[in-house]
Design a protein around this motif. Structure first.
Motif, short mmCIF file in Angstrom:
data_model
loop_
_atom_site.label_atom_id
_atom_site.label_comp_id
_atom_site.label_asym_id
_atom_site.label_seq_id
_atom_site.Cartn_x
_atom_site.Cartn_y
_atom_site.Cartn_z
N TRP A 69 0.84 -1.21 0.00
CA TRP A 69 0.00 0.00 0.00
C TRP A 69 0.87 1.25 0.00
O TRP A 69 0.64 2.20 -0.76
N GLU A 70 1.86 1.26 0.85
CA GLU A 70 2.70 2.44 1.00
C GLU A 70 3.57 2.71 -0.23
O GLU A 70 4.07 3.82 -0.42
N GLY A 72 2.48 3.07 -3.11
CA GLY A 72 1.74 4.04 -3.90
C GLY A 72 1.33 3.56 -5.28
O GLY A 72 0.55 4.23 -5.95
N ARG A 77 -1.59 -1.52 -4.51
CA ARG A 77 -2.65 -1.24 -3.54
C ARG A 77 -3.83 -2.19 -3.71
O ARG A 77 -4.43 -2.64 -2.73
N SER A 96 -7.63 4.56 7.19
CA SER A 96 -6.30 5.03 6.81
C SER A 96 -6.09 4.87 5.31
O SER A 96 -5.61 5.79 4.64
N TRP A 97 -6.45 3.71 4.77
CA TRP A 97 -6.29 3.48 3.34
C TRP A 97 -7.23 4.38 2.53
O TRP A 97 -6.85 4.89 1.48
N ASN A 99 -8.10 7.31 3.12
CA ASN A 99 -7.54 8.66 3.03
C ASN A 99 -6.60 8.82 1.84
O ASN A 99 -6.37 9.93 1.37
N ASP A 100 -6.07 7.70 1.33
CA ASP A 100 -5.12 7.74 0.22
C ASP A 100 -5.79 7.52 -1.13
O ASP A 100 -5.15 7.70 -2.18
N GLU A 102 -7.82 7.66 -4.51
CA GLU A 102 -8.31 8.60 -5.52
C GLU A 102 -8.72 7.84 -6.77
O GLU A 102 -8.50 8.28 -7.90
#
Length: 239
Positions: A69-70, A72, A77, A96-97, A99-100, A102
């Protein structure tokens, strides 16, 4: 895809994804409204078997899903979600995920897993109240997926969700109104008892002065009055 299954680390997974991606697939993703600036172009039909290989490997490093996940990368992901069972997808991790996120496909895959977790309906109100497009979409996607997966959830949960659908049916953003419409359809298809109130809302929205609400209502009413849906809802009663 040729990387050995002997040691699954974030680096070996990313190399596998690089090898399996294509510009043609990236272009296809873009046509479906998926952000591709950090994507390899690997379809889900490839990612799902890869996730199974990684899950079955004794050489998978702890924390791999979070590391992916981190990174990017879009497909990394998606793999992180596919590698995370619903019992491990805590509300804190899901938020938390989110929030990232899009991208609608990440949103929908994440809520598909989250919907299988008991009590995930408690997140709905806060998600749909969030102004961010994909967080609000997540709230309605969660409603839709729970209508499918949460077999023991009471009808009262979905009756309350209808109030949220009515309130936010005028959100004209593409990825929101489509999720609102999806949630309304799935509630109406869940059971004969929920069909009537969902259809009543769809018909009311169809007569709204707001064009987005009308679009939501008409699309939902069209499916909820289809012979295919009506026949499926009658079937348990006849048997």
């Amino acid at each position: 895809m040729g990387v050995s299954d002997q040691a699954w680390t974030v680096e070996t997974v990313l190399e596998e994804l690089r090898t399996g991606g294509s510009e043609a697939n990236r272009s296809g993703m873009a046509r479906f409204g998926i952000e591709t600036s950090k994507a390899f172009g690997v379809p889900l039909s490839v990612l799902r078997p890869l996730a199974r290989r990684i899950r079955q490997s004794p050489e998978r490093l702890p924390g791999l899903a979070q590391d992916l996940w981190e990174s990017g990368w879009h497909e990394a992901r998606l793999l992180a979600i596919l590698l995370t069972p619903h019992r491990s997808l805590s509300p804190e991790l899901a938020l938390s995920w989110l929030n990232d996120i899009e991208s609608w496909d990440l949103c929908d895959q994440l809520t598909n897993v989250l919907a299988r977790r008991a009590g995930s309906n408690e997140l709905v109100a806060a998600l749909v109240a969030d102004e961010r497009e994909f967080v609000r979409r997540a709230g309605f996607a969660l409603i839709a997926w729970r209508a499918v997966h949460a077999k023991s959830a009471p009808n009262s949960e979905f009756i309350e969700d209808l109030d949220l659908i009515e309130h936010f049916a005028d959100d004209e953003r593409n990825f929101v109104w489509k999720a609102v419409h999806w949630a309304l359809r799935q509630i109406g298809k869940r059971s004969a008892d929920l069909h009537q109130p969902a259809l009543a809302l769809a018909e009311a929205l169809s007569a709204s002065e707001d064009k987005t609400a009308r679009k939501v209502g008409r699309a939902a009413a069209r499916e909820l009055t289809s012979e295919k849906v009506l026949a499926r809802l009658r079937k348990p009663i006849e048997e």
